[in-house]
Motif scaffolding. Structure first.
Motif, PDB file in Angstrom:
ATOM      1  N   ALA A 147     -34.991 -28.232  57.603  1.00  9.39           N
ATOM      2  CA  ALA A 147     -34.894 -27.660  58.940  1.00  9.39           C
ATOM      3  C   ALA A 147     -34.374 -26.231  58.934  1.00  9.39           C
ATOM      4  O   ALA A 147     -34.584 -25.488  59.892  1.00  9.39           O
ATOM      5  N   VAL A 148     -33.731 -25.845  57.867  1.00  6.51           N
ATOM      6  CA  VAL A 148     -33.030 -24.561  57.841  1.00  6.51           C
ATOM      7  C   VAL A 148     -33.566 -23.608  56.777  1.00  6.51           C
ATOM      8  O   VAL A 148     -33.599 -22.392  56.974  1.00  6.51           O
ATOM      9  N   MET A 149     -34.000 -24.138  55.640  1.00  9.63           N
ATOM     10  CA  MET A 149     -34.310 -23.307  54.493  1.00  9.63           C
ATOM     11  C   MET A 149     -35.794 -23.018  54.349  1.00  9.63           C
ATOM     12  O   MET A 149     -36.635 -23.873  54.618  1.00  9.63           O
ATOM     13  N   LYS A 150     -36.090 -21.823  53.880  1.00  4.07           N
ATOM     14  CA  LYS A 150     -37.446 -21.497  53.484  1.00  4.07           C
ATOM     15  C   LYS A 150     -37.748 -22.225  52.182  1.00  4.07           C
ATOM     16  O   LYS A 150     -36.873 -22.433  51.351  1.00  4.07           O
ATOM     17  N   GLN A 151     -38.995 -22.590  51.996  1.00  2.00           N
ATOM     18  CA  GLN A 151     -39.349 -23.453  50.876  1.00  2.00           C
ATOM     19  C   GLN A 151     -39.787 -22.673  49.638  1.00  2.00           C
ATOM     20  O   GLN A 151     -40.296 -21.562  49.717  1.00  2.00           O
TER      21      GLN A 151
END
Length: 450
Positions: A295-299
């Motif tokens: 939900a928060v981090m770029k992959q």
């Protein structure tokens, strides 16, 4: 207008659900170095579930911990360098504040499962902030793999019907997640795998459910099976989070507690890589770190920032909105997880002393991404000499090396008087190693338990 209001309301609900305190799962593998993960360049083992985490999160290339189990556990749980609070192998001072305390006080449900090794008191996990526990090596030291002995909230339970310790611990982890799915929870999962004895797993062709001794069927060839089973257990945790619909707002961190056993040689980026557990070279301290929070981090990102085992407590606290004690040495790497610059470390500091028997040996050093300086004056170029065979202390240094040495010396100077004298007095008075026989027994115990 109604449509706009509806869209805004829906957006507000979405933001609210992801800005609330996240669930946090911290998984730490036993005796598992950086070279063992396929996503890191490992070529000997299959780690598909961990590789998938790396593809959907952030993979760190420069995470370093302590060379042995207990020193890392103490540093990880307290966020403080061993110089400030480490007494001896197998002990965590009961006066210390841990991330269990901090998360529990913040309203989190707290649980721990796996390997303890931090004090034999029945109430140890609960004393340190964990409401529920399923542990091996808490009040005793029975077998850990086939037909194990575990402690559930301090109550000893023996298994004799072919059960497998790592699977039982994983079952506890899943039950804890299910039980607390409606509220924020913190699960600390210091795995039993992949520590020796290297024995078959239930997925191995030569698995024998009747084994009742850790002295049977031992072979380094089983390390690959143990790694695969460990990866499978990580996959079960992720699958359960997905199934319950709480994966997106769960911060999941995966790391090793020290380098791989010295009896294991793996293939890494086209070359042999010998495990370095117990040594202060990178082979003893360099471990995998993979973090995912959808939900928060770029992959799919890779970070070269330096990370210490002391940094996990402040990072977890920052994610949960929990204040960090002023006595903590760690630095939060939460901004880097979110894709921001943050405050990456210029150097890492280590004070390491196994403290077995009367051994007061200390290795103290600071290092950055290329150079390393010991308190004794030894100086190494890690980029060209990762096994630290060529001491540059007496050499004429290039300008970059000289600047790095001055920086690292300043870091060491900062901790010159950091060791409380009373900690060493407590250790000397602890009664360990009263004679040579006791010292030999302690060393034998260390080799088994590390």
């Amino acid at each position: 207008m109604k449509l706009v209001v509806c869209l805004l309301s829906s957006f507000g609900i979405l933001v609210s659900s992801f800005s609330a305190q996240p669930n946090i799962v911290l998984i730490m593998v036993d005796d598992f170095g950086y070279e063992c993960i396929t996503a890191n360049g490992g070529e000997s083992y299959q780690t598909p579930n961990i590789d998938k985490l790396a593809a959907t999160g952030v993979r760190f290339e420069n995470c370093h911990v302590q060379p042995l189990c207990t020193p890392t556990r103490v540093q990880l749980m307290t966020g403080r360098y061993n110089v400030r609070n480490y007494i001896n192998f197998g002990t965590l001072l009961r006066t210390e504040t841990t991330f269990g305390h901090l998360m529990k006080n913040a309203g989190y449900a707290t649980g721990i499962c796996g390997k303890w090794q931090l004090g034999g008191e029945v109430d140890s996990p609960q004393h340190f902030g964990f409401e529920e526990s399923c542990l091996w090596q808490q009040t005793r030291r029975p077998p850990r793999y086939a037909n194990p002995g575990l402690e559930y909230n301090g109550v000893e339970k023996n298994f004799t019907q072919g059960e497998y310790g790592p699977r039982l611990v994983n079952d506890f982890a899943l039950s804890f997640i299910i039980k607390n799915k409606e509220k924020p929870f913190f699960l600390y999962y210091p795995m039993i795998l992949t520590h020796n004895p290297f024995q078959p797993t239930p997925d191995s062709p030569d698995w024998d459910p009747t084994i009742s001794s850790e002295n049977k069927q031992q072979s380094p060839t089983h390390f690959a099976d143990m790694t695969a089973y460990m990866d499978k257990m990580v996959g079960r945790v992720v699958a359960k989070l997905d199934e319950l619909g709480i994966r997106d707002n769960t911060l999941l961190l995966f790391l090793g507690d020290n380098g791989t056993n010295t009896g294991i040689t793996s293939r890494f980026k086209g070359a042999d890589y010998k495990g370095g557990k117990g040594t202060t070279t990178s082979h003893g301290t360099h471990v995998p770190l993979i973090v995912s929070w959808p939900a928060v981090m770029k992959q799919g990102r890779v970070s070269k920032d330096l990370v210490s085992s002391s940094d996990f407590l402040p990072t977890i606290c920052a994610a949960a909105g929990v204040a960090v004690p002023a006595t903590v040495d760690g630095v939060s790497f939460l901004p880097q997880l979110k894709g921001d610059t943050g405050t990456p470390r210029d150097w890492l500091y280590t004070w390491y002393s196994p403290r077995q028997s009367k051994d007061m040996t200390v290795k103290e050093y600071a290092f950055d991404q290329r150079f390393k300086l010991y308190r004794t004056g030894q100086f190494y170029d890690l980029g060209a000499d990762d096994m630290e065979k060529q001491d540059l202390a007496a050499s004429v240094l290039a300008s970059d090396a000289a600047a790095a040495k001055a920086k690292l010396q300043a870091a060491l100077d900062h901790f010159k008087d950091a060791r409380p004298a009373e900690l060493d007095r407590v250790f000397k008075d602890s009664g360990k190693g009263k004679d040579k026989t006791a010292k030999k027994k302690a060393k034998k115990k260390q080799n088994k338990e590390e």
